[in-house]
Design an enzyme around this catalytic site. Sequence first.
Site, mmCIF file in Angstrom:
data_model
loop_
_atom_site.group_PDB
_atom_site.id
_atom_site.type_symbol
_atom_site.label_atom_id
_atom_site.label_comp_id
_atom_site.label_asym_id
_atom_site.label_seq_id
_atom_site.Cartn_x
_atom_site.Cartn_y
_atom_site.Cartn_z
ATOM 1 N N SER A 64 0.861 -1.179 0.000
ATOM 2 C CA SER A 64 0.000 0.000 0.000
ATOM 3 C C SER A 64 0.896 1.227 0.000
ATOM 4 C CB SER A 64 -0.904 0.034 1.239
ATOM 5 O OG SER A 64 -1.710 -1.118 1.320
ATOM 6 N N ASP B 170 7.895 -8.957 10.619
ATOM 7 C CA ASP B 170 7.737 -10.403 10.755
ATOM 8 C C ASP B 170 7.065 -10.702 12.090
ATOM 9 O OD1 ASP B 170 7.897 -13.129 10.889
ATOM 10 O OD2 ASP B 170 10.024 -13.257 10.444
ATOM 11 N N ASP C 205 5.906 -16.866 12.971
ATOM 12 C CA ASP C 205 7.025 -17.798 12.813
ATOM 13 C C ASP C 205 6.498 -19.220 12.720
ATOM 14 O OD1 ASP C 205 8.832 -15.755 12.959
ATOM 15 O OD2 ASP C 205 9.483 -16.170 15.019
#
Length: 781
Positions: free
Chosen positions: A260, A332, A335
Amino acid sequence: MVIKWIFRVVLGALVLVLLAAATGTGWVAWRFQSSRPQQTGEVELEAFNGRAWVVRDENATAHIFGDSDEDVYFALGYTHASERFFQMDLARRFVQGRLSELFGERALRADAQARIKGFPQASQAILANLSNESRSAVDAYVAGVNARLESGTPAPEYTILRAAPQPWQAADTAALTLYLADSLAAGTTEDVERASLRELLTPEQFSQFRSQYPAWGPTTLKDEDVSAAFGDIQQVPLPAIIHEAPFGDALSQPDNLPGSNAWVVDGSRTVSGSPLLANDPHLSLGAPSIWYMVRLELEDTPVVGASTPGTPFVILGRNAYGAWGFTNTGFDVIDYVERDPASVTLTERTETIRVKGGDDVELVVRESDLGPVLDPAYFSLDGFDTANRVVILRSTVTDPGNDVADATHRIMHSTGWDSFVEATRGWTAPMQNMHYAGVDGTIGYSTAGLLPIRNETGDWTGFVPFDELPRIANPQGGSIASGNNLVAGDAYPYPLPGSYGVYRAPRIEALLDETPSHSLASFNAMQMDVTSEFARRIHADLISATPETDLGLEALSIMERWTGDLSVDGPEGLIFSAWVKALSHAIYADELGGEFERFFFPRRLFLENVLTGDASSWCDNVETESRESCAVTAGLALDTAMNELAVLYGPDPSLWNWGELHQASFDHPLTGVPLVGDWFTVRTPVGGDGSTLNVAHFSYRSDDYSVYHGPSLRAVYDLSDLDASRFIHAPGQSGHPWSRHYSDLAERWAAGDSYEIRTDWTPDTAPDGSRTLILEGSRNR
């Protein structure tokens, strides 16, 4: 979105059978017509105790007024159900793992994934976390949805499926909160790639293939602002397992993730002297649009912008005090963790998945204290040792403290920068870059969500405190820009592992600097920009290619004069796109062998590093005895691309047109189904590609250049006059394929057009062309 593929596979055969069983196309047409939403007149509702007005303007934006806020939310629920109920139903079923009830065993994999991830339980946690104010809004909204359902089938798709819609519940609205979070939270792609590639590449090759964020790439927050805001916080080291391990990639950039744009400038950089804010969230294109544009006339403030059908909340928009726009951080936050089964405590529960036309499926879900155990029967776990170890999902998406729904409600009622930031406390996932502009002249940037802190072995030890997440108000340069690039550099005290875009942010900053004083028009022009920074950076190396065919030489001559503009007109966009696609194949298909298709998507930064010399050894074809240079490999790739294009589109490149082949495809779950698919599908030519500000992603794995991912919404907010702010989404407001508002915005969206959503009128003074529906409760009769 992520569920479209399910329905296209499932419904192909199903619809033919059901249509054959129907009494004729006339009956289907009658049912389609009868499900169209009522937009004028008066509706008396026994389940409603208030009064509300739904005024649709010429663009079908719903302006909703009521005697109370609860009446407004009730009317929004009624309106969403009238226009978008099938969309709402599929979204809740996806999150709750109940698609098989409607589509049979072919949806079983998706249902199993949702159940294993714990989405139904997470939905209940979201519901339990709602404040009294938000719960009141949700309950009123749910009552409005069900009031519409009680008056008859609200969507034509149920006629084809021979199914009946089920009542809406508050838990369904909570489930919708997880829908976007699941799509946007980052981390799974990286873990699967890392596990798979360790068997295929050397550590050096892996490092090159998974390119690090480049030194020339801009950060959203500049070091001087970060140092001023966070200089007193002790630096937290990057975990060694990420920083030093041969297959670690702390700042990876695969360049294939949802993206975006957002940027904001203060009054010193505008014609009006007040801030301007632009936002265009990039999502999978679909029919109907993911957004439903509304104006909610609430007691303390009007709220204008993009609502999500299924919830009473405006996600992106503005109120009387300010405007906000979001982009994905790329941090991140998920996991895949491998563990010895003996080292973790596992519990089990059994989920029953009901399958239309088949037997129920008993799904055994295993849980650990870190998260659910992923079943390789339902998840792609190539590269992981599933025979001897368990793979556990560690994710912020299903964190039981999820307060995103409440936070969104608080944002709608925020009264300035400090109020806006505080409203996001409790937001969990997806982590978002949040740009803000206030009528008081303040501009700001904040992140919200759970950002894991990892120890030396990569285990989560906690989360970055809310007050220490990246955040800035009124930065020194007077602007803040995000193109999913790295948020902050080394001056920020916490590591920011993740996946980041590279090429849009430099273009945004360059265009911001080119114009001393910006306006609505200049921001709109930026959003429509189709010049590729990636193309410009590799242009000199590309045209050094040595093609061997006449068509290749002709194409090279055309491209030598090219400036990187991927407009709809002319052949350059097609030649460049086909060339880069063929070149990508030539560069790494030989190293990856039979696994190549799994990793075949745009890897622009890697390709630039190969062509510019930092990783030029990849140009050599390891399957031949000779050693090919990049000029030779690029030339052969151009020959290959031109030969393929000539077969498909004719031998004269001057007759080729990028827009003719590069079309935004707004697919519906029924797209491609004989007899009815064309009723639901919308297509329109667009420029650009996955690297331009006006994003238009196409798949490398497809034979055509159809655009599946792009700006789901464009908004530009003018803080000198918020009613002058501009919006556009596509293909249209309505979810009913026989409504003129189902696809009426698609061509305008492609052309860069937009419209206002004003708050300076009431139902009694509605503009010409408006249609008013009055919802009348029992207490008023």
